[in-house]
Design a protein around this motif. Structure first.
Motif, PDB file in Angstrom:
ATOM      1  N   TYR A 244      43.430  64.004 -29.535  1.00 46.54           N
ATOM      2  CA  TYR A 244      42.865  64.116 -30.874  1.00 46.54           C
ATOM      3  C   TYR A 244      41.406  63.664 -30.804  1.00 46.54           C
ATOM      4  O   TYR A 244      41.041  62.854 -29.949  1.00 46.54           O
ATOM      5  CB  TYR A 244      43.617  63.229 -31.870  1.00 46.54           C
ATOM      6  CG  TYR A 244      45.061  63.605 -32.092  1.00 46.54           C
ATOM      7  CD1 TYR A 244      45.434  64.447 -33.134  1.00 46.54           C
ATOM      8  CD2 TYR A 244      46.071  63.108 -31.261  1.00 46.54           C
ATOM      9  CE1 TYR A 244      46.765  64.784 -33.347  1.00 46.54           C
ATOM     10  CE2 TYR A 244      47.396  63.440 -31.466  1.00 46.54           C
ATOM     11  CZ  TYR A 244      47.740  64.279 -32.514  1.00 46.54           C
ATOM     12  OH  TYR A 244      49.048  64.619 -32.714  1.00 46.54           O
ATOM     13  N   THR A 245      40.590  64.192 -31.690  1.00 43.15           N
ATOM     14  CA  THR A 245      39.220  63.701 -31.788  1.00 43.15           C
ATOM     15  C   THR A 245      39.255  62.241 -32.218  1.00 43.15           C
ATOM     16  O   THR A 245      39.912  61.886 -33.197  1.00 43.15           O
ATOM     17  CB  THR A 245      38.431  64.527 -32.813  1.00 43.15           C
ATOM     18  OG1 THR A 245      38.418  65.892 -32.405  1.00 43.15           O
ATOM     19  CG2 THR A 245      36.999  64.018 -32.920  1.00 43.15           C
ATOM     20  N   MET A 246      38.559  61.390 -31.463  1.00 42.76           N
ATOM     21  CA  MET A 246      38.561  59.971 -31.815  1.00 42.76           C
ATOM     22  C   MET A 246      37.796  59.779 -33.125  1.00 42.76           C
ATOM     23  O   MET A 246      36.627  60.158 -33.221  1.00 42.76           O
ATOM     24  CB  MET A 246      37.928  59.133 -30.704  1.00 42.76           C
ATOM     25  CG  MET A 246      37.898  57.646 -31.023  1.00 42.76           C
ATOM     26  SD  MET A 246      37.291  56.603 -29.663  1.00 42.76           S
ATOM     27  CE  MET A 246      38.762  56.516 -28.641  1.00 42.76           C
ATOM     28  N   PRO A 247      38.434  59.199 -34.131  1.00 36.47           N
ATOM     29  CA  PRO A 247      37.741  58.980 -35.407  1.00 36.47           C
ATOM     30  C   PRO A 247      36.518  58.097 -35.212  1.00 36.47           C
ATOM     31  O   PRO A 247      36.520  57.165 -34.396  1.00 36.47           O
ATOM     32  CB  PRO A 247      38.800  58.288 -36.272  1.00 36.47           C
ATOM     33  CG  PRO A 247      40.110  58.592 -35.611  1.00 36.47           C
ATOM     34  CD  PRO A 247      39.826  58.720 -34.153  1.00 36.47           C
ATOM     35  N   ALA A 248      35.471  58.385 -35.975  1.00 33.83           N
ATOM     36  CA  ALA A 248      34.226  57.620 -35.848  1.00 33.83           C
ATOM     37  C   ALA A 248      34.427  56.117 -36.039  1.00 33.83           C
ATOM     38  O   ALA A 248      33.850  55.309 -35.294  1.00 33.83           O
ATOM     39  CB  ALA A 248      33.190  58.156 -36.827  1.00 33.83           C
ATOM     40  N   PRO A 249      35.237  55.675 -37.021  1.00 33.83           N
ATOM     41  CA  PRO A 249      35.430  54.225 -37.166  1.00 33.83           C
ATOM     42  C   PRO A 249      36.060  53.581 -35.938  1.00 33.83           C
ATOM     43  O   PRO A 249      35.745  52.431 -35.602  1.00 33.83           O
ATOM     44  CB  PRO A 249      36.357  54.113 -38.384  1.00 33.83           C
ATOM     45  CG  PRO A 249      36.151  55.384 -39.139  1.00 33.83           C
ATOM     46  CD  PRO A 249      35.913  56.427 -38.102  1.00 33.83           C
ATOM     47  N   LEU A 250      36.951  54.326 -35.255  1.00 36.29           N
ATOM     48  CA  LEU A 250      37.565  53.786 -34.046  1.00 36.29           C
ATOM     49  C   LEU A 250      36.570  53.808 -32.886  1.00 36.29           C
ATOM     50  O   LEU A 250      36.444  52.826 -32.142  1.00 36.29           O
ATOM     51  CB  LEU A 250      38.807  54.596 -33.676  1.00 36.29           C
ATOM     52  CG  LEU A 250      39.550  54.165 -32.403  1.00 36.29           C
ATOM     53  CD1 LEU A 250      40.007  52.714 -32.501  1.00 36.29           C
ATOM     54  CD2 LEU A 250      40.739  55.079 -32.136  1.00 36.29           C
ATOM     55  N   ALA A 251      35.850  54.919 -32.728  1.00 38.60           N
ATOM     56  CA  ALA A 251      34.880  55.030 -31.637  1.00 38.60           C
ATOM     57  C   ALA A 251      33.826  53.942 -31.737  1.00 38.60           C
ATOM     58  O   ALA A 251      33.363  53.406 -30.712  1.00 38.60           O
ATOM     59  CB  ALA A 251      34.226  56.409 -31.655  1.00 38.60           C
ATOM     60  N   ASN A 252      33.450  53.583 -32.957  1.00 45.23           N
ATOM     61  CA  ASN A 252      32.402  52.593 -33.163  1.00 45.23           C
ATOM     62  C   ASN A 252      32.856  51.169 -32.857  1.00 45.23           C
ATOM     63  O   ASN A 252      32.054  50.241 -32.908  1.00 45.23           O
ATOM     64  CB  ASN A 252      31.894  52.679 -34.607  1.00 45.23           C
ATOM     65  CG  ASN A 252      30.538  52.042 -34.795  1.00 45.23           C
ATOM     66  OD1 ASN A 252      30.348  51.187 -35.650  1.00 45.23           O
ATOM     67  ND2 ASN A 252      29.566  52.435 -33.971  1.00 45.23           N
ATOM     68  N   ARG A 253      34.127  51.011 -32.524  1.00 44.37           N
ATOM     69  CA  ARG A 253      34.651  49.691 -32.174  1.00 44.37           C
ATOM     70  C   ARG A 253      34.630  49.435 -30.664  1.00 44.37           C
ATOM     71  O   ARG A 253      35.065  48.385 -30.209  1.00 44.37           O
ATOM     72  CB  ARG A 253      36.088  49.557 -32.715  1.00 44.37           C
ATOM     73  CG  ARG A 253      36.134  49.308 -34.216  1.00 44.37           C
ATOM     74  CD  ARG A 253      37.518  49.569 -34.787  1.00 44.37           C
ATOM     75  NE  ARG A 253      37.698  48.959 -36.105  1.00 44.37           N
ATOM     76  CZ  ARG A 253      37.217  49.423 -37.249  1.00 44.37           C
ATOM     77  NH1 ARG A 253      36.492  50.538 -37.235  1.00 44.37           N
ATOM     78  NH2 ARG A 253      37.442  48.795 -38.390  1.00 44.37           N
ATOM     79  N   PHE A 254      34.174  50.408 -29.879  1.00 47.85           N
ATOM     80  CA  PHE A 254      34.164  50.292 -28.417  1.00 47.85           C
ATOM     81  C   PHE A 254      32.754  50.459 -27.860  1.00 47.85           C
ATOM     82  O   PHE A 254      31.890  51.077 -28.478  1.00 47.85           O
ATOM     83  CB  PHE A 254      35.028  51.397 -27.785  1.00 47.85           C
ATOM     84  CG  PHE A 254      36.508  51.254 -27.968  1.00 47.85           C
ATOM     85  CD1 PHE A 254      37.222  50.327 -27.235  1.00 47.85           C
ATOM     86  CD2 PHE A 254      37.192  52.076 -28.859  1.00 47.85           C
ATOM     87  CE1 PHE A 254      38.590  50.213 -27.375  1.00 47.85           C
ATOM     88  CE2 PHE A 254      38.559  51.968 -29.009  1.00 47.85           C
ATOM     89  CZ  PHE A 254      39.262  51.030 -28.265  1.00 47.85           C
ATOM     90  N   SER A 255      32.574  49.946 -26.649  1.00 45.38           N
ATOM     91  CA  SER A 255      31.495  50.434 -25.788  1.00 45.38           C
ATOM     92  C   SER A 255      32.128  51.501 -24.891  1.00 45.38           C
ATOM     93  O   SER A 255      33.258  51.336 -24.429  1.00 45.38           O
ATOM     94  CB  SER A 255      30.895  49.305 -24.943  1.00 45.38           C
ATOM     95  OG  SER A 255      31.890  48.671 -24.161  1.00 45.38           O
TER      96      SER A 255
END
Length: 342
Positions: free
Chosen positions: A138-149
């Protein structure tokens, strides 16, 4: 590895940032994280979000008086049960449906889930395939992606060879991939192959060589089942041709031995000699054996072949190689085409 090592140690210092590893299937993402944990003697709690419902993370509600509380899932890291430091590994995170990945937002960024708190010494790592890799993603949701490096993982032959020697991978297989480096990872998502060459599937091929090496009727099919029809056929032909190799024992003893003219056999000899160097590492005979190997390395018609042999040996046995008397002679002979660090 250096980044993940630093991120692991930073968890206890309060400066840890969750890390997301992206890469195609079979490239070694999970193995890298397992190695980091092993180097620190730390446990890994592997949670596959793709196999969960949102309630599996949140826990089960139960009534306490006039209030509802949540039972924390036993799979989440606990300092008393798992230890004060470790790795919380969210594998296959891109295969989790959005409803499940949303449940992990607070866990990843705030290191808590309701009343549950991730122990301070625990690092949070995740891994997943890219959308073009033909996996269930699935496309990683922006809020989740923004929680990682975010870091991309690619196959690298020198790194794989160093791991292979340390892990006891068949030297014939290492020699083959030195000879055909483009086959370390050969995956075309457009063709959607069932079996294809990857760092993971070459380890399967190593196991096939051990299991079916004495069964010629089954060996070819078993290799093709691991790495695909074309790569399996090439490896089988390469292994069959190794009967023309010089006597490796004679080389190690310092006796005269010819350097084969065929390039594929030169790769095979080099890999076999690195394997012998590893086996005597730390023994009383190490300096003598390593010296004989260096003598032979200087006899390759193509000096780059000898450099590859010595470079692999250095990665495997370390700085003690510089103490071998023959090293300075060999280094001077290739100084015009090689830079090395003492």
């Amino acid at each position: 590895m250096t980044i993940l090592d630093r991120e692991f140690t930073s968890a206890s210092e309060g400066t840890h940032t969750p890390v997301m590893l992206w890469g195609p299937p079979g490239v070694g993402k999970s193995e890298i994280i397992a190695q980091v944990a092993a180097r620190h003697g730390a446990p890994v709690v592997d949670i596959r979000l793709s196999q969960m419902e949102p309630s599996d993370l949140r826990g089960i509600p139960f009534r306490v008086g006039d209030h509802v509380e949540w039972a924390v899932p036993a799979m989440l890291p606990d300092a008393e049960r798992h230890g004060p430091a470790g790795v919380l590994f969210l594998d296959e995170i891109t295969s989790a449906p959005p409803s499940v990945s949303a449940a992990a937002y607070q866990l990843i960024l705030d290191r808590r889930l309701g009343n549950y708190q991730v122990p301070q010494g625990w690092a949070i790592f995740a891994a997943g395939n890219r959308q073009g890799d033909r996996g269930v993603t699935y496309t990683m949701p922006a809020p989740l992606a923004n929680r990682f490096s975010h870091f991309e993982v690619e196959a690298n032959l020198d790194d794989w060879v160093a791991w292979a020697y340390a892990s006891g991978i068949d030297e014939r297989l290492i020699a083959f991939l030195r000879f055909r480096p483009e086959l370390l990872f050969d995956f075309d998502p457009a063709h959607n192959p069932v079996a294809f060459p990857s760092p993971r599937s070459w380890e399967f091929a190593h196991r096939a060589l051990q299991k079916f090496g004495d069964m010629p009727d089954l060996l070819l099919g078993s290799l093709q089942a691991c790495v695909g029809p074309a790569a399996g056929l090439e490896l089988h032909a390469f292994v069959d041709n190794l009967g023309k190799m010089p006597d490796i024992d004679a080389i190690v003893r310092g006796e005269a031995a010819e350097v084969p003219h065929e390039v594929d056999l030169q790769y095979a000899v080099a890999s076999a000699l690195v394997g012998r160097a590893i086996r005597v590492k730390g023994s009383p005979d190490a300096l003598v054996v390593h010296g004989h190997i260096l003598d032979y390395a200087g006899r390759f018609p193509l000096r780059e072949m000898g450099i590859m042999l010595v470079s692999d040996m250095h990665r495997a046995v370390g700085q003690q190689l510089f103490k071998v008397p023959q090293f300075s002679n060999w280094a001077n002979a290739v100084a015009d085409i090689m830079l090395y660090e003492m």
